[in-house]
Structures are given as structure tokens and as C-alpha cells.
Scaffold this active site. Structure first.
Site, PDB file in Angstrom:
ATOM      1  CB  SER A  24      -0.916  -0.001   1.235  1.00 16.48           C
ATOM      2  OG  SER A  24      -0.165  -0.193   2.409  1.00 16.48           O
ATOM      3  CB  THR A 155     -40.490  25.156  -8.766  1.00 15.71           C
ATOM      4  OG1 THR A 155     -41.633  25.584  -9.508  1.00 15.71           O
ATOM      5  CG2 THR A 155     -40.334  26.050  -7.533  1.00 15.71           C
ATOM      6  CG  HIS A 156     -41.482  21.514 -11.178  1.00 19.17           C
ATOM      7  ND1 HIS A 156     -41.580  20.221 -10.721  1.00 19.17           N
ATOM      8  CD2 HIS A 156     -42.197  22.274 -10.299  1.00 19.17           C
ATOM      9  CE1 HIS A 156     -42.334  20.187  -9.639  1.00 19.17           C
ATOM     10  NE2 HIS A 156     -42.711  21.421  -9.352  1.00 19.17           N
ATOM     11  CE  LYS A 293     -19.215  24.246 -27.881  1.00 20.34           C
ATOM     12  NZ  LYS A 293     -20.573  24.043 -27.445  1.00 20.34           N
ATOM     13  CG  ASN A 295     -17.358  24.226 -24.471  1.00 24.71           C
ATOM     14  OD1 ASN A 295     -18.324  24.837 -24.945  1.00 24.71           O
ATOM     15  ND2 ASN A 295     -16.600  23.408 -25.172  1.00 24.71           N
ATOM     16  CD  GLU A 300     -19.353  20.966 -19.492  1.00 25.11           C
ATOM     17  OE1 GLU A 300     -18.610  20.103 -19.989  1.00 25.11           O
ATOM     18  OE2 GLU A 300     -19.883  21.871 -20.161  1.00 25.11           O
ATOM     19  CE1 TYR A 327      -5.930  -3.328   9.037  1.00 26.43           C
ATOM     20  CE2 TYR A 327      -4.983  -5.512   8.796  1.00 26.43           C
ATOM     21  CZ  TYR A 327      -5.157  -4.225   8.332  1.00 26.43           C
ATOM     22  OH  TYR A 327      -4.562  -3.836   7.161  1.00 26.43           O
ATOM     23  CE  LYS A 335      -4.702   3.378   5.537  1.00 26.79           C
ATOM     24  NZ  LYS A 335      -5.540   2.155   5.476  1.00 26.79           N
TER      25      LYS A 335
END
Ligand code: ARG
Length: 450
Positions: A24, A155-156, A293, A295, A300, A327, A335
Site C-alpha cells: 500500500s 421550480t421544475h 466555443k 465551454n 462540468e 482488523y 485509504k
């Protein structure tokens, strides 16, 4: 693979595939500084309980300080060791010789790993709280700069009623405040213990574990003042508890969900169709094919990364499900989800903080959207209610009025008095035309505590 912390009972070499599969170090090296704190405390505990002489303790502490220094200065290159605990042990042995072998007296990585992960979590929450507060500050400043702007509320995703932009933005501050409080609580609620050993406790008296962390952490940037360490109250639970990991990823998932909603609002608001707001070029990217463009890719990604957070949460919940006490090696897999959740959310907070500062609202365009009469339909209902029409009836009357306006393509404001009266004789044209006004509309709402 470097020297292991075990091996006496093994007659064979570990299969290289198993070494690769079980290690690890590639990710738990992030725990180095916290594992060292645990080791320093442990030296102090061993000295108090007579397992180390003062001179031995001193030698070990200076060895550990040397490793800490290497970590701080970046000249730290863990190689093939199994994990960070093994690496530190091996480094210490290189520095102080066989005396290093005494450090493992009455302790196990099972306890070490919980201790170090908790400290990592506390330090990361502290940083996260700072980033949350910074974003709150930026949003508040943006709200103050645009305090007079009113926008259509939805709303909606349909025009609903006018609202103040500052309240809209403040809704995100409220969410962030809840995120802040949740994380702060989790951190305060996390008990930092030692003395679990592998699972059964150790021969050292519980009282010896009440070490004053300030003694070894005098100069530590995060833990110099406040770190309460005590003996475990249940050693079995201590080495097998990962509730704190789940709580944190859950709180971070919720924070990411809030940020994704904010990102989505800004994405929609910045479209050609809405054009409420301009996102600064520094926070946008272009297209390799379409030259025009611009963007909002950073937003996003804030939206998209939420999936990672939820994935991390489900992965740890599932990993823990049905694990027998105590354990089990499965738990090593907590982790990466934990680290990744912290890293994603802190980057998001920082990117958004910068982006928010640059937002420019387009007042003319917002004003055009506010011309939509449907936004004031509810105010017309209240107008009739004030004239003693029952709410339900008023609702129907205004509904019919809106339908007529749509069917005949005549704005309500432009309808002749007689037509208006045909819906209700309570309607007085010169009174209702004043209601199609964003400020009048928002000022008529008095229920919100200021
Ligand atoms: N690398 C391990 C982890 O992160 C450390 C504990 C290993 N303990 C053991 N008994 N094999 O969980």
C-alpha cells in the site's frame, strides 16, 4: 521489496505477485508525517513505562526527527516497502541501528494505521474547513456586489416567482455552512487513541497512554496545540473501526453534491438561452473543432466528480460490510477513497472560489427574462385574496386569466378592463398593472427572517 516487519515464521519468500498485490506504500505514503507523530508518542510511552531508557528514547526521537526532516524537504523516496509504517521503521534502523527494533515494542500496524489515518483526516478536515469558508466568502462578496439584482426563480426548471439573486447565492452559503458544521463535528468527535496493540491491548498501563502531545509536537503545523491522545477504551473496536472514514466520505459526498448543484446552475445560467451570467475565460476551455466555443468545463467536472465521491462512499461501505472483528487486510482499501475524496473536494472548492470571484451578471438579459408575466401570477392570486376572494378560487381565476393571455397572445397588462372584469369583478386594471414588477413582488414576501 525492502525488509518486512514480519517474516520470522516464514520459510519461503513471498511471491512477487503477492508483494505487489498487497502493498500500500504507493498511496499510504501520504500518512508518513502522521505515522511519525504516532512513533514519537510511542517512544515517549515506552520511556515512561520503562521499556526504553531516556538515552534510547532520545536516540530514537532524533532518528525520527531526521526522517521527518526528509519528508518535509521532499527528499523522501519510499521504494519497494510494503507500507509506510515499514518504510519508516527501515529508515530508522538505517539511522540508529538495531535500537530501532525496540520501537515496535507493544504496538502493531493495526493500531498505527488507524491512528495515522485519523490524524491525516483531522488535518485534511482543517484545510477543508478553510477552503469552505473561503468559498463562502467569495459567494457572499458576489451577492453583495449584485445586491439589487432580482432574477426569475425556478421550480421544475420553469419560471416560478421572482427572487433576489443574493438569496439564491446565499442558499449555497447555507449548504456550505452545513457542510462545514458536519465536517467540524466529525473531526471533534473522532477519538485519537493508542494502546490497542494488534487487537488485545498491550502490557503498558492505560495511564501511560495519556501523553501530552504538545511535548513531541511543539512545532507541528497542525497539531501543535490540540491533540488529545488517550488509551483505547476497547482495543478490538479501535483496530477495526472505520466509521470515521465513512462519515467523512459521506459528508464530503454531500458537499460535492452541493457544489455540483451550484455548478449546474452556473452552467445553465451561462448558456446562450439564459445568458444571466458570464464565466471568465480563465475558467473555461475551447473546442478543437468549433472555433466559437467557450465551454464551462471546470464546472462540468465539478458536476462530474460527484460520481467519484459517491463511488468512494459505496466502496468503503461495501468493503466494511460483514467484516468479522477485528482488523482484516480489506481495511487497507479505505485509504484511496478517503484521500481521493479529500483531494477532489478541496480542488473543487478552490476552483469555484476563483471562478465565483470573476462572475459578471448580465442585468439587461435578466431584465428581459423578468418581463415574463407568468412570474407574477401568484402575486395576482394574493391580490384577489386581499380582496377577500378564497385562495382556491383566486388560484382558478388567475389560472384562467393566464390561459386566456396565452391562447390569445395578449399580455395580461394589455387586456382591456372589461376582459379583466370578466374573470373577476374584483380586478381593477390600474391596480394589477403595478404587480408585474420584480421589486414589488420580492418586497411583498415577508416570511423570511432577516
Ligand atoms: N498496510 C496496512 C493497512 O493499511 C497496515 C496494517 C497491516 N497489518 C497487518 N496485520 N497486516 O491496513
Amino acid at each position: 521489496m525492502g525488509k518486512k516487519l514480519w517474516g520470522g515464521r516464514f520459510g519461503k519468500q513471498t511471491d512477487p505477485l503477492v508483494e505487489e498485490f498487497t502493498k500500500s506504500i504507493q498511496y499510504d505514503q501520504k500518512l508518513a508525517t502522521y505515522d511519525l507523530i504516532g512513533s514519537r508518542l510511542h517512544v515517549e510511552i515506552l520511556r515512561k513505562s520503562g521499556y526504553l531508557s531516556s538515552a534510547e528514547a532520545q536516540a530514537l526521537l532524533s532518528g525520527l526527527a531526521y526522517i521527518d526532516e526528509k519528508i518535509e524537504t521532499g527528499s523522501f523516496a519510499p521504494g519497494g516497502e510494503e507500507d509506510i509504517h515499514t518504510y519508516i521503521q527501515n529508515e530508522l534502523q538505517k539511522k540508529v541501528g538495531d535500537l530501532a527494533l525496540k520501537l515496535q515494542t507493544a504496538r502493531s500496524r493495526n493500531d498505527q494505521v488507524t491512528f495515522a489515518t485519523k490524524l491525516y483526516a483531522k488535518a485534511s478536515i482543517k484545510a477543508m474547513l478553510f477552503f469552505i469558508a473561503e468559498l463562502e466568502k467569495s459567494i457572499t462578496e458576489l451577492a453583495e456586489e449584485n445586491v439589487d439584482i432580482i432574477i426569475p426563480g425556478f421550480t421544475h426548471m420553469q419560471h416560478a416567482q421572482p427572487v433576489r439573486l443574493k438569496d439564491y447565492l446565499w442558499a449555497y452559503v447555507e449548504m456550505l455552512e452545513r457542510d462545514y458544521t458536519r465536517l467540524d463535528f466529525i473531526s471533534k468527535n473522532m477519538r485519537i487513541t493508542l494502546g490497542a496493540g494488534a487487537l488485545a491491548g498491550t502490557p503498558i498501563n492505560a495511564s501511560e497512554y495519556n501523553v501530552s502531545a504538545s511535548k513531541v509536537l511543539k512545532h507541528h503545523r497542525v497539531f501543535a496545540e490540540a491533540l488529545n491522545v488517550s488509551a483505547t477504551s476497547n482495543s478490538l473496536d479501535s483496530v477495526s473501526d472505520r466509521d470515521f472514514v465513512i462519515e467523512i466520505i459521506s459528508a464530503l459526498s454531500m458537499a460535492a453534491m452541493h457544489l455540483s448543484r451550484m455548478a449546474e446552475d452556473l452552467i445553465i445560467w451561462s448558456t446562450e438561452e439564459f445568458d444571466f451570467v458570464e464565466i471568465d475565460e480563465a475558467f473555461c476551455t475551447g473546442s478543437s473543432l468549433m472555433p466559437q466555443k467557450k465551454n464551462a468545463d471546470s464546472l462540468e467536472l465539478v458536476r462530474g466528480y460527484t460520481g467519484r465521491l459517491y463511488g468512494n462512499l459505496v466502496s468503503v461501505l461495501t468493503m466494511m460490510k460483514g467484516l468479522p472483528l477485528t482488523y482484516n487486510r480489506d481495511m487497507q482499501l479505505d485509504k484511496e477513497p478517503l484521500f481521493s475524496s479529500f483531494e477532489i473536494v478541496s480542488s473543487e472548492l478552490r476552483v469555484l472560489q476563483g471562478l465565483v470571484k470573476t462572475l459578471k451578471f448580465n442585468r439587461e438579459k435578466i431584465q428581459e427574462h423578468l418581463e415574463d408575466e407568468s412570474l407574477y401570477a401568484t402575486d395576482l392570486v394574493y391580490y384577489l385574496v386581499d380582496k377577500k376572494v378564497a385562495f382556491k378560487q383566486a388560484h382558478t381565476i388567475v389560472g384562467r386569466l393566464v390561459k386566456c393571455s396565452l391562447d390569445r397572445s395578449i399580455p395580461i397588462k394589455a387586456m382591456p378592463e372589461e376582459l379583466l372584469k370578466s374573470f373577476s369583478d374584483k380586478i381593477v386594471k390600474k391596480e394589477i398593472v403595478k404587480l408585474f414588477d420584480p421589486l414589488t413582488s420580492v418586497e411583498s414576501k415577508r416570511s423570511v427572517k432577516r
